[in-house]
Design an enzyme around this catalytic site. Structure first.
Site, PDB file in Angstrom:
ATOM      1  CG  ASN A  79       5.193 -26.965 -10.405  1.00 56.50           C
ATOM      2  OD1 ASN A  79       6.272 -26.948 -11.008  1.00 56.50           O
ATOM      3  ND2 ASN A  79       4.461 -25.887 -10.223  1.00 56.50           N
ATOM      4  CG  HIS A 112       6.033 -17.571  -1.562  1.00 59.76           C
ATOM      5  ND1 HIS A 112       6.924 -17.060  -2.480  1.00 59.76           N
ATOM      6  CD2 HIS A 112       5.283 -18.470  -2.248  1.00 59.76           C
ATOM      7  CE1 HIS A 112       6.682 -17.592  -3.663  1.00 59.76           C
ATOM      8  NE2 HIS A 112       5.710 -18.453  -3.548  1.00 59.76           N
ATOM      9  NE  ARG A 113       7.478 -23.306  -3.384  1.00 59.53           N
ATOM     10  CZ  ARG A 113       7.081 -22.386  -4.269  1.00 59.53           C
ATOM     11  NH1 ARG A 113       7.947 -21.608  -4.880  1.00 59.53           N
ATOM     12  NH2 ARG A 113       5.804 -22.230  -4.548  1.00 59.53           N
ATOM     13  CE  LYS A 123       3.789 -25.453  -5.657  1.00 61.25           C
ATOM     14  NZ  LYS A 123       2.565 -26.067  -5.182  1.00 61.25           N
ATOM     15  N   GLY A 181       5.595 -19.817 -12.963  1.00 60.66           N
ATOM     16  CA  GLY A 181       4.342 -19.172 -12.532  1.00 60.66           C
ATOM     17  C   GLY A 181       4.326 -17.667 -12.789  1.00 60.66           C
ATOM     18  CG  ASP A 224      -2.085 -25.279  -1.808  1.00 57.67           C
ATOM     19  OD1 ASP A 224      -2.120 -26.016  -2.815  1.00 57.67           O
ATOM     20  OD2 ASP A 224      -2.861 -24.312  -1.667  1.00 57.67           O
ATOM     21  CB  SER A 225       2.527 -21.628  -2.919  1.00 57.99           C
ATOM     22  OG  SER A 225       2.836 -22.515  -3.968  1.00 57.99           O
ATOM     23  CE  LYS A 260      10.510 -18.021  -6.543  1.00 59.96           C
ATOM     24  NZ  LYS A 260       9.734 -18.782  -7.523  1.00 59.96           N
TER      25      LYS A 260
HETATM   26  P1  IMP Z   1      -0.383 -25.221  -6.284  1.00 60.43           P
HETATM   27  O1  IMP Z   1       0.494 -26.223  -6.968  1.00 60.43           O
HETATM   28  O2  IMP Z   1      -1.815 -25.612  -6.258  1.00 60.43           O
HETATM   29  O3  IMP Z   1       0.135 -24.853  -4.925  1.00 60.43           O
HETATM   30  O4  IMP Z   1      -0.345 -23.912  -7.204  1.00 60.43           O
HETATM   31  C1  IMP Z   1       0.523 -22.887  -6.964  1.00 60.43           C
HETATM   32  C2  IMP Z   1       0.437 -21.882  -8.099  1.00 60.43           C
HETATM   33  O5  IMP Z   1       0.708 -20.592  -7.550  1.00 60.43           O
HETATM   34  C3  IMP Z   1       1.515 -22.123  -9.150  1.00 60.43           C
HETATM   35  O6  IMP Z   1       1.046 -22.907 -10.200  1.00 60.43           O
HETATM   36  C4  IMP Z   1       1.855 -20.700  -9.588  1.00 60.43           C
HETATM   37  O7  IMP Z   1       0.928 -20.279 -10.535  1.00 60.43           O
HETATM   38  C5  IMP Z   1       1.649 -19.888  -8.313  1.00 60.43           C
HETATM   39  N1  IMP Z   1       2.916 -19.806  -7.549  1.00 60.43           N
HETATM   40  C6  IMP Z   1       3.199 -20.395  -6.355  1.00 60.43           C
HETATM   41  N2  IMP Z   1       4.450 -20.122  -5.962  1.00 60.43           N
HETATM   42  C7  IMP Z   1       4.984 -19.377  -6.935  1.00 60.43           C
HETATM   43  C8  IMP Z   1       6.279 -18.805  -7.106  1.00 60.43           C
HETATM   44  O8  IMP Z   1       7.217 -18.974  -6.306  1.00 60.43           O
HETATM   45  N3  IMP Z   1       6.440 -18.067  -8.212  1.00 60.43           N
HETATM   46  C9  IMP Z   1       5.458 -17.861  -9.123  1.00 60.43           C
HETATM   47  N4  IMP Z   1       4.253 -18.410  -9.036  1.00 60.43           N
HETATM   48  C10 IMP Z   1       4.005 -19.153  -7.941  1.00 60.43           C
END
Ligand code: IMP
Length: 201
Positions: A9, A182-183, A12, A155, A66-67, A177
């Protein structure tokens, strides 16, 4: 310290680099994307799977993030399914011009007449190398807006309003931000741990 990012991503990765570069970490994009099945039920479990796969493939310590978004009234969704929420059978599939847009549309539809809009973001940041892992978590509490606002971030940012704020994350500058996300919290904690146990990984 050099780390390979265990993510495909680009948004990210941009946030991770923005937060960790000033703290002395060089975060490299992965030479190629790996298909890692995120089949665990926890953010930690999925972060571990991703970091291990990338570290073993590229021979460097790997950093996974992972978020996801947890919504009180929809628990456990979107949760660990946040990225693919729009295509889950649960709650009905949703279409959109991008996965992010479809996810937001589905979330707003499911919360349409709901007054309790409390939600929070979770991030588990984890570095894996040669059988060892170091991790940290960060949380951001807030609520889901009634309509998307703002164009920054990615996201669910356009519909997430942090506690004590009136703007969505997508209406904030990247620096605003990072200071509360959280990140940002998870990565700053992780950087501290990695510095403290330097040489242990
Ligand atoms: P991962 O790549 O499997 O961890 O998916 C994380 C998903 O959570 C992302 O694709 C977003 O949809 C959502 N997400 C995680 N962090 C954020 C953020 O900082 N802002 C908005 N959406 C987030």
């Amino acid at each position: 310290m050099k780390l390979v990012a265990a993510t495909s991503n680009p948004k990210k990765l941009e946030e991770i680099r923005r937060i960790l570069s000033p703290l002395g970490f060089e975060v490299l994009p992965p030479p190629r994307t790996l298909e890692v099945k995120e089949e665990e039920r926890t953010f930690y479990g999925n972060a571990y799977l991703k970091a291990k796969a990338y570290a073993e493939a590229f021979g460097l310590p790997a950093l996974a993030d992972d978020s996801g978004l947890v919504v009180e009234k929809l628990k456990p969704y979107p949760g660990v399914y946040s990225a693919r929420f729009y295509r889950l059978e649960w709650g009905g599939r949703e279409e959109g011009s991008s996965p992010d847009e479809a996810n937001v549309k589905k979330l707003l539809r499911l919360l349409k007449d709901e007054k309790d809009r409390r939600a929070y973001f979770v991030c588990c940041a984890l570095v894996y190398y040669e059988g060892k892992a170091v991790s940290a978590e960060g949380y951001l509490y807030g609520s889901i807006a009634y309509e998307p606002k703002g164009t920054a971030g990615f996201g669910y940012d356009p519909v997430f309003v942090p506690e004590n704020e009136t703007r969505t994350l997508a209406q904030m500058t990247p620096q605003e931000k990072d200071a509360l996300s959280h990140r940002g919290k998870a990565l700053r904690k992780l950087a501290e741990l990695l510095k403290r146990c330097e040489g242990a990984l």
